[in-house]
Design a protein around this motif. Structure first.
Motif, PDB file in Angstrom:
ATOM      1  N   ASP A 255     -14.829   6.089 -31.325  1.00 39.75           N
ATOM      2  CA  ASP A 255     -15.595   6.221 -30.082  1.00 39.75           C
ATOM      3  C   ASP A 255     -17.034   6.651 -30.348  1.00 39.75           C
ATOM      4  OD1 ASP A 255     -13.470   5.433 -28.479  1.00 39.75           O
ATOM      5  OD2 ASP A 255     -12.730   7.495 -28.253  1.00 39.75           O
ATOM      6  N   ILE A 256     -17.242   7.460 -31.373  1.00 37.85           N
ATOM      7  CA  ILE A 256     -18.609   7.847 -31.759  1.00 37.85           C
ATOM      8  C   ILE A 256     -19.294   6.662 -32.432  1.00 37.85           C
ATOM      9  CG2 ILE A 256     -19.964   9.347 -33.288  1.00 37.85           C
ATOM     10  CD1 ILE A 256     -18.974  10.786 -30.779  1.00 37.85           C
ATOM     11  N   GLU A 257     -18.565   5.947 -33.238  1.00 30.50           N
ATOM     12  CA  GLU A 257     -19.105   4.763 -33.929  1.00 30.50           C
ATOM     13  C   GLU A 257     -19.600   3.721 -32.920  1.00 30.50           C
ATOM     14  OE1 GLU A 257     -16.869   1.705 -36.720  1.00 30.50           O
ATOM     15  OE2 GLU A 257     -16.753   3.722 -37.551  1.00 30.50           O
ATOM     16  N   ASN A 258     -18.899   3.574 -31.798  1.00 31.41           N
ATOM     17  CA  ASN A 258     -19.244   2.561 -30.799  1.00 31.41           C
ATOM     18  C   ASN A 258     -20.182   3.068 -29.713  1.00 31.41           C
ATOM     19  OD1 ASN A 258     -17.614   0.608 -32.040  1.00 31.41           O
ATOM     20  ND2 ASN A 258     -15.807   1.398 -31.020  1.00 31.41           N
ATOM     21  N   ALA A 259     -20.614   4.312 -29.797  1.00 30.61           N
ATOM     22  CA  ALA A 259     -21.520   4.867 -28.783  1.00 30.61           C
ATOM     23  C   ALA A 259     -22.844   4.106 -28.797  1.00 30.61           C
ATOM     24  CB  ALA A 259     -21.772   6.348 -29.051  1.00 30.61           C
ATOM     25  N   PRO A 260     -23.438   3.909 -27.612  1.00 27.51           N
ATOM     26  CA  PRO A 260     -24.732   3.209 -27.574  1.00 27.51           C
ATOM     27  C   PRO A 260     -25.800   4.008 -28.310  1.00 27.51           C
ATOM     28  CG  PRO A 260     -24.164   4.088 -25.405  1.00 27.51           C
ATOM     29  CD  PRO A 260     -22.987   4.321 -26.290  1.00 27.51           C
ATOM     30  N   ARG A 261     -26.658   3.299 -29.010  1.00 28.34           N
ATOM     31  CA  ARG A 261     -27.754   3.937 -29.755  1.00 28.34           C
ATOM     32  C   ARG A 261     -28.940   4.081 -28.797  1.00 28.34           C
ATOM     33  NH1 ARG A 261     -23.472   4.176 -32.424  1.00 28.34           N
ATOM     34  NH2 ARG A 261     -23.406   3.608 -34.632  1.00 28.34           N
ATOM     35  N   ILE A 262     -29.174   5.305 -28.337  1.00 24.79           N
ATOM     36  CA  ILE A 262     -30.222   5.520 -27.334  1.00 24.79           C
ATOM     37  C   ILE A 262     -31.596   5.713 -27.964  1.00 24.79           C
ATOM     38  CG2 ILE A 262     -28.616   6.345 -25.589  1.00 24.79           C
ATOM     39  CD1 ILE A 262     -29.504   9.201 -26.245  1.00 24.79           C
TER      40      ILE A 262
END
Length: 144
Positions: free
Chosen positions: A54-61
């Motif tokens: 879930d952290i790996e797939n988090a959007p890169r803001i």
């Protein structure tokens, strides 16, 4: 007699090999115990072994970010992504909602707590935005 020497030679070689492998295993396990590991996405081994999906797939803001992994020695393990130079957390809030998490009314200091109400022993997300340093931290704490 030569057969006995060959057997002894192979046994000694096997014993040395096993000793080295055991020592290497113990050293690798002990070296990471209880320590936070800080790494970037291009650190292939740490990224793919330590980062929660879930952290790996988090959007890169932002383009400036890194990861932290806390092994949970005595507490729940966690995985974090920290963004520098951020202006807000809306894409991350939307992402958490898309995963089925809702923001709880309680907080941990200035950190928002996100959970799934349908899970009894549930994982939690903490979302924190420091407006002064413009850092955003998204942490998933594994409570399984």
């Amino acid at each position: 007699m030569t057969i006995l020497l060959k057997v002894l030679k192979w046994c000694a070689l096997l014993a040395v090999t096993v000793f080295i492998l055991v020592w290497l295993f113990v050293w690798l396990v002990a070296s990471g115990t209880g320590e936070t590991t800080v790494y970037k996405e291009n650190d292939f081994f740490n990224y793919h072994t330590l980062t929660d999906k879930d952290i790996e797939n988090a959007p890169r803001i932002t383009d400036d970010f890194y990861f932290e992994s806390h092994p949970g020695d005595g507490y729940a393990p966690s995985s974090s992504i920290i963004f520098k130079g951020a202006t807000g957390t809306e894409p991350l809030r939307y992402y958490l909602e898309k995963l089925g998490y809702t923001k709880e009314k309680r907080s941990l200091g200035e950190k928002e707590i996100w959970s799934k109400s349908d899970q009894s022993n549930r994982d939690l997300f903490y979302l924190y935005f420091n407006a002064t340093t413009r850092e955003v931290e998204l942490t998933k704490v594994l409570n399984n």
